[in-house]
Design a protein around this motif. Structure first.
Motif, PDB file in Angstrom:
ATOM      1  N   SER A  24       9.776 -20.229  -3.876  1.00  0.00           N
ATOM      2  CA  SER A  24      10.629 -21.353  -3.486  1.00  0.00           C
ATOM      3  C   SER A  24      10.052 -22.106  -2.299  1.00  0.00           C
ATOM      4  O   SER A  24      10.022 -23.347  -2.290  1.00  0.00           O
ATOM      5  N   LEU A  25       9.588 -21.375  -1.307  1.00  0.00           N
ATOM      6  CA  LEU A  25       9.002 -22.010  -0.126  1.00  0.00           C
ATOM      7  C   LEU A  25       7.709 -22.741  -0.478  1.00  0.00           C
ATOM      8  O   LEU A  25       7.464 -23.859   0.003  1.00  0.00           O
TER       9      LEU A  25
ATOM     10  N   ALA B 175       0.891 -13.920   3.651  1.00  0.00           N
ATOM     11  CA  ALA B 175       1.564 -13.740   4.940  1.00  0.00           C
ATOM     12  C   ALA B 175       2.922 -13.052   4.778  1.00  0.00           C
ATOM     13  O   ALA B 175       3.244 -12.140   5.543  1.00  0.00           O
ATOM     14  N   ILE B 176       3.700 -13.464   3.798  1.00  0.00           N
ATOM     15  CA  ILE B 176       5.044 -12.921   3.654  1.00  0.00           C
ATOM     16  C   ILE B 176       5.048 -11.576   2.925  1.00  0.00           C
ATOM     17  O   ILE B 176       5.779 -10.670   3.295  1.00  0.00           O
ATOM     18  N   LEU B 177       4.220 -11.459   1.906  1.00  0.00           N
ATOM     19  CA  LEU B 177       4.191 -10.225   1.114  1.00  0.00           C
ATOM     20  C   LEU B 177       3.181  -9.212   1.651  1.00  0.00           C
ATOM     21  O   LEU B 177       3.033  -8.136   1.082  1.00  0.00           O
TER      22      LEU B 177
ATOM     23  N   THR C  94      11.527  -8.267  -5.024  1.00  0.00           N
ATOM     24  CA  THR C  94      11.880  -9.385  -5.897  1.00  0.00           C
ATOM     25  C   THR C  94      12.402 -10.564  -5.086  1.00  0.00           C
ATOM     26  O   THR C  94      12.047 -11.705  -5.350  1.00  0.00           O
ATOM     27  N   VAL C  95      13.216 -10.273  -4.112  1.00  0.00           N
ATOM     28  CA  VAL C  95      13.763 -11.332  -3.264  1.00  0.00           C
ATOM     29  C   VAL C  95      12.634 -12.012  -2.478  1.00  0.00           C
ATOM     30  O   VAL C  95      12.617 -13.246  -2.347  1.00  0.00           O
ATOM     31  N   LEU C  96      11.686 -11.247  -1.996  1.00  0.00           N
ATOM     32  CA  LEU C  96      10.574 -11.830  -1.247  1.00  0.00           C
ATOM     33  C   LEU C  96       9.691 -12.702  -2.141  1.00  0.00           C
ATOM     34  O   LEU C  96       9.233 -13.763  -1.715  1.00  0.00           O
ATOM     35  N   VAL C  97       9.463 -12.271  -3.367  1.00  0.00           N
ATOM     36  CA  VAL C  97       8.659 -13.075  -4.297  1.00  0.00           C
ATOM     37  C   VAL C  97       9.363 -14.391  -4.607  1.00  0.00           C
ATOM     38  O   VAL C  97       8.742 -15.454  -4.618  1.00  0.00           O
TER      39      VAL C  97
END
Length: 75
Positions: A16-17, A70-72, A8-11
């Protein structure tokens, strides 16, 4: 107390980014295209809202999907 999972924090971070990057890109494109049109010799009004909006929308989708993959680690 609300517990947030790692996913959840990564999403939230990705969204936001992506929003921040989209605003920066929109301002840059909205500034550069009319100046580029003037330099080429076209009327800057040609680079009005529909053209800029189309470019910004396409770039926003690319930004969001690239950041999310890339992040997820989505393939």
């Amino acid at each position: 107390m609300l517990l947030l999972h790692q996913g959840t924090v990564l999403v939230v971070f990705v969204i936001s980014l992506a929003l921040f990057c989209s605003v920066v890109v929109a301002k840059f494109i909205g500034c550069i295209l009319p100046m580029l049109a003037t330099k080429i010799g076209f009327d800057p009004a040609v680079m009005s809202s529909p053209f800029i909006t189309t470019i910004v929308d396409a770039l926003t989708l690319l930004i969001y999907f690239n950041l999310a993959s890339a992040i997820l680690h989505i393939v």
